[in-house]
Design a protein around this motif. Structure first.
Motif, PDB file in Angstrom:
ATOM      1  N   VAL A 132       1.069  -1.193  -0.023  1.00 20.41           N
ATOM      2  CA  VAL A 132      -0.218   0.005  -0.440  1.00 20.41           C
ATOM      3  C   VAL A 132       0.657   1.062   0.073  1.00 20.41           C
ATOM      4  O   VAL A 132       0.832   1.942  -0.350  1.00 20.41           O
ATOM      5  CB  VAL A 132      -0.890   0.059   1.375  1.00 20.41           C
ATOM      6  CG1 VAL A 132      -1.769   1.399   1.442  1.00 20.41           C
ATOM      7  CG2 VAL A 132      -2.284  -1.187   1.230  1.00 20.41           C
ATOM      8  N   SER A 133       1.666   1.246   0.962  1.00 22.86           N
ATOM      9  CA  SER A 133       2.840   2.472   0.715  1.00 22.86           C
ATOM     10  C   SER A 133       3.138   2.311  -0.414  1.00 22.86           C
ATOM     11  O   SER A 133       3.750   4.298  -1.435  1.00 22.86           O
ATOM     12  CB  SER A 133       4.123   2.093   1.927  1.00 22.86           C
ATOM     13  OG  SER A 133       3.404   2.126   3.349  1.00 22.86           O
ATOM     14  N   ARG A 145      -6.566   5.422 -12.208  1.00 21.79           N
ATOM     15  CA  ARG A 145      -6.460   6.004 -11.702  1.00 21.79           C
ATOM     16  C   ARG A 145      -7.432   4.971  -9.426  1.00 21.79           C
ATOM     17  O   ARG A 145      -7.535   3.790  -9.401  1.00 21.79           O
ATOM     18  CB  ARG A 145      -8.764   6.388 -10.354  1.00 21.79           C
ATOM     19  CG  ARG A 145      -8.626   7.143 -12.383  1.00 21.79           C
ATOM     20  CD  ARG A 145      -9.808   7.834 -12.802  1.00 21.79           C
ATOM     21  NE  ARG A 145     -10.236   7.711 -13.480  1.00 21.79           N
ATOM     22  CZ  ARG A 145     -11.965   7.913 -13.758  1.00 21.79           C
ATOM     23  NH1 ARG A 145     -12.587   7.415 -13.178  1.00 21.79           N
ATOM     24  NH2 ARG A 145     -12.258   7.726 -15.255  1.00 21.79           N
ATOM     25  N   ILE A 146      -6.685   5.799  -8.354  1.00 18.75           N
ATOM     26  CA  ILE A 146      -6.905   4.831  -7.257  1.00 18.75           C
ATOM     27  C   ILE A 146      -7.285   5.658  -6.328  1.00 18.75           C
ATOM     28  O   ILE A 146      -7.107   6.081  -6.289  1.00 18.75           O
ATOM     29  CB  ILE A 146      -4.926   4.857  -6.822  1.00 18.75           C
ATOM     30  CG1 ILE A 146      -4.028   3.867  -8.506  1.00 18.75           C
ATOM     31  CG2 ILE A 146      -4.598   3.488  -5.706  1.00 18.75           C
ATOM     32  CD1 ILE A 146      -2.347   4.789  -8.173  1.00 18.75           C
ATOM     33  N   SER A 147      -8.030   4.271  -5.631  1.00 20.25           N
ATOM     34  CA  SER A 147      -8.482   4.773  -4.207  1.00 20.25           C
ATOM     35  C   SER A 147      -7.616   3.704  -3.321  1.00 20.25           C
ATOM     36  O   SER A 147      -7.946   2.634  -3.018  1.00 20.25           O
ATOM     37  CB  SER A 147      -9.927   4.684  -4.158  1.00 20.25           C
ATOM     38  OG  SER A 147     -10.980   4.691  -3.113  1.00 20.25           O
ATOM     39  N   VAL A 148      -7.563   4.728  -2.126  1.00  9.96           N
ATOM     40  CA  VAL A 148      -7.187   3.754  -0.749  1.00  9.96           C
ATOM     41  C   VAL A 148      -7.931   4.664   0.358  1.00  9.96           C
ATOM     42  O   VAL A 148      -8.590   5.147   0.779  1.00  9.96           O
ATOM     43  CB  VAL A 148      -5.674   4.061  -0.559  1.00  9.96           C
ATOM     44  CG1 VAL A 148      -5.394   3.630   0.876  1.00  9.96           C
ATOM     45  CG2 VAL A 148      -4.377   3.349  -1.205  1.00  9.96           C
ATOM     46  N   GLY A 189      -6.895  -3.005   8.077  1.00  7.96           N
ATOM     47  CA  GLY A 189      -5.933  -2.362   7.224  1.00  7.96           C
ATOM     48  C   GLY A 189      -6.473  -1.650   5.995  1.00  7.96           C
ATOM     49  O   GLY A 189      -7.447  -1.728   5.660  1.00  7.96           O
ATOM     50  N   GLU A 190      -5.566  -0.904   5.361  1.00 10.33           N
ATOM     51  CA  GLU A 190      -6.332  -0.312   4.097  1.00 10.33           C
ATOM     52  C   GLU A 190      -6.593  -1.358   3.166  1.00 10.33           C
ATOM     53  O   GLU A 190      -5.409  -1.824   2.562  1.00 10.33           O
ATOM     54  CB  GLU A 190      -4.551   0.851   3.910  1.00 10.33           C
ATOM     55  CG  GLU A 190      -4.444   1.884   4.914  1.00 10.33           C
ATOM     56  CD  GLU A 190      -3.510   2.842   5.031  1.00 10.33           C
ATOM     57  OE1 GLU A 190      -3.977   4.107   4.006  1.00 10.33           O
ATOM     58  OE2 GLU A 190      -2.526   1.919   4.838  1.00 10.33           O
TER      59      GLU A 190
END
Length: 577
Positions: A252-253, A286-289, A295-296
């Motif tokens: 994720v990082s 396109r990214i969504s967290v 957790g994420e």
């Protein structure tokens, strides 16, 4: 024709016999009725191709829709006298993965299959690439025997077999940093791992594997004791694999860094964008967290311009409807709407329409949120509601910019609808989307939003309502048992046969491979204009449209099922009545 095999026993027999005799691939293409000799000669001359440009010729023919990847690979194998291998059911020696690194396999699109008579058998999409064959021999310290497989098959095998080894590389690196498998790592370690090469490769490989699998979305979903990797392929979520929960913070990082997010923020949702270059194809993401209890969670929307930007001939129109729609695009003014739910291909159809008129010397301006695909020849505007730069405000300004064709990403409110209608009445073709179920209900929706019926009457040219249905997998198609109640709802006879995919390796066990559009095209005829009144009824409008020649979306989907292109399950899912 080359020998075709799908398992190691068949391949061993073929390899132990003499190689096939090479022949001219042009002869095979013509003999297989993929293209005429005159067309082929003209195409090769136009693009400066010679008999030795096999890879370039294949890419060109596939791009133009004259042949698919598997058929060309099969013919190519025959032309060079090598076996053609179908990898979907091939039992690959996983221990051979150590001989050919994942990076090399992905970069050169090769897959080690087995050892036969002390030689390493490698599937290649271009076995005449002798430099790659020499590199594989050097790395494996074995003599290499090349066989042919389609690039799609090879890339799918790479994703399946090399994916877990990518996870292991990062876990091993975590051990060096002091993290233990199955346990969470500290934030400082996750930051370091985000920039560490194994993590960089893992995230890159996940994205590449998704692109090669024709996925529209990547889901990295945290669970209590693991993290799941899923791809949305042909509209369905497909579980690819699970990996250690300890990998999640690093992965994720890394994604946050790629998309310009705040790497230290773990409590609030974040959105971002990124681009990758894959084999000279620019992939927008396109990214969504979003944080969850485990957790994420991360979702990456993949926007592959080369796959999604299509011509009008590729949308799926019948010959008659394509002629009608193209004619409407060339009128001097009017409003054309494309309707349907999210993910039904509205943007693809709009861009195809713009591609159709971009060559006519028109000034074409688009107003979008966001701009999905960057296209040369268009002036594309990104709205920004945060600062008050809305669709309606943008429309007011671009009318002074001398446009011929305007594309509005979406009509969301009365102000935008009014501006779109007024623009269409002042000498512009306006294309836009609307969230309604059917073509007929789009007419009543405009009136309900507050557009006077007389303006709808004079501005509206046509409404295209569409859906995407999944195509039956051609490798595992079998007869379908249709429940009696489904037959009754769809009005189909008890003796009609229908088919569906049973599920195989080629379609990720889903029974489907690819999608196609089904639609209904309502053109505003004089008879239909009489019905556009304040108390207009959608059912009456649809009845008149059918009387004028419109084929309903449900009937078009049903016809596709009768032709074995899709299943009755898909027809039932997208039906409008």
């Amino acid at each position: 024709m080359s020998n075709i095999c799908s398992n190691r026993e068949e391949l061993k027999v073929i390899l132990q016999n003499s190689e096939g005799a090479p022949c001219d691939i042009r002869h095979l293409l013509v003999e297989g009725s993929f293209i005429s000799r005159d067309q082929l000669d003209e195409l090769m001359q136009e693009h400066g191709l010679t008999n030795s440009n096999h890879a370039a010729l294949g890419s060109l023919l596939i791009q133009q829709g004259l042949i698919d990847d598997e058929d060309y690979s099969r013919l190519y194998a025959a032309s060079v006298g090598l076996p053609y291998v179908r990898l979907q059911s091939f039992d690959i020696d996983a221990e051979l993965l150590e001989l050919i690194p994942a990076d090399i396999s992905r970069q050169h699109i090769v897959m080690p299959l087995m050892v036969c008579e002390e030689r390493l058998v490698v599937a290649m999409h271009d076995p005449m690439d002798h430099d790659t064959a020499a590199l594989l021999g050097f790395l494996s310290r074995r003599l290499v025997t090349e066989v042919v497989a389609s690039s799609i098959d090879i890339e799918s095998a790479i994703s399946h077999y090399y994916g877990p080894t990518d996870d292991e590389d990062v876990l091993n690196d975590m051990s060096i940093l002091g993290a233990h498998r199955g346990q969470d790592i500290t934030e400082a370690e996750s930051l370091r791992l985000a920039e560490d090469m194994p993590t960089v490769r893992l995230v890159q490989h996940i994205i590449v594997d998704a692109v090669n699998s024709r996925a529209s979305d990547i889901h990295i979903r945290p669970c209590e004791d693991r993290a799941d990797l899923l791809f949305r392929i042909d509209g369905s979520l497909v579980h690819i694999r699970s990996f250690s929960k300890a990998l999640l913070p690093a992965v994720v990082s890394r994604i946050k860094i790629l998309s310009g997010m705040n790497i230290a923020e773990h409590r609030l949702p974040q959105d971002g964008q990124a681009q990758v270059d894959h084999h000279h194809r620019i992939i927008d993401m396109r990214i969504s967290v979003i944080p969850s209890i485990y957790g994420e969670s991360t979702v990456i929307r993949i926007l592959d311009k080369s796959m999604s930007l299509r011509k009008m001939t590729d949308v799926g129109f019948t010959e008659k409807d394509q002629h009608v729609f193209s004619g409407l695009l060339r009128k001097s003014h009017g409003l054309i709407l494309v309707t349907g739910p999210t993910g039904c291909g509205k943007s693809t159809t709009l861009y195809a329409a713009l591609q159709d008129v971009i060559t006519t010397g028109n000034n074409i301006i688009t107003v979008e949120d966001p701009v999905e695909y960057h296209v040369d020849g268009l002036m594309q505007i990104q709205v920004n509601p945060v600062i008050g730069y809305t669709f309606a405000r943008a429309l007011r300004h671009i009318l002074r910019h001398d446009p011929d064709v305007i594309m509005v990403g979406e009509i969301r409110d009365l102000e935008t609808a009014r501006m779109a209608v007024e623009s269409s009445l002042t000498g512009h073709i306006v294309l836009s989307t609307l969230h309604t179920n059917s073509a007929a209900t789009s007419v009543t929706r405009l009136i309900e939003m507050g557009i006077p019926p007389y303006l709808v009457n004079t501005s509206l040219l046509a409404i295209l309502a569409q859906r995407l249905v999944r195509r039956n997998c051609q490798y595992c198609m079998t007869e379908d048992e249709v429940p009696e109640e489904v037959r009754e709802v769809l009005g189909i006879g008890v003796d009609e046969q229908f088919f569906h995919g049973a599920g195989c390796e080629h379609c990720h066990k889903t029974g489907y491979h690819g999608r196609m559009a089904v639609y209904e095209l309502l053109t505003v005829t004089p008879g239909l204009r009489k019905l556009i009144e304040p108390d207009a009824v959608a059912a009456d409008i649809e009845k008149q449209a059918v009387s004028d020649g419109m084929v309903t979306l449900t009937q078009m989907a049903l016809q596709a099922a009768r032709e074995r292109k899709t299943s009755i399950e898909e027809v039932f899912r997208v039906r409008l009545t």
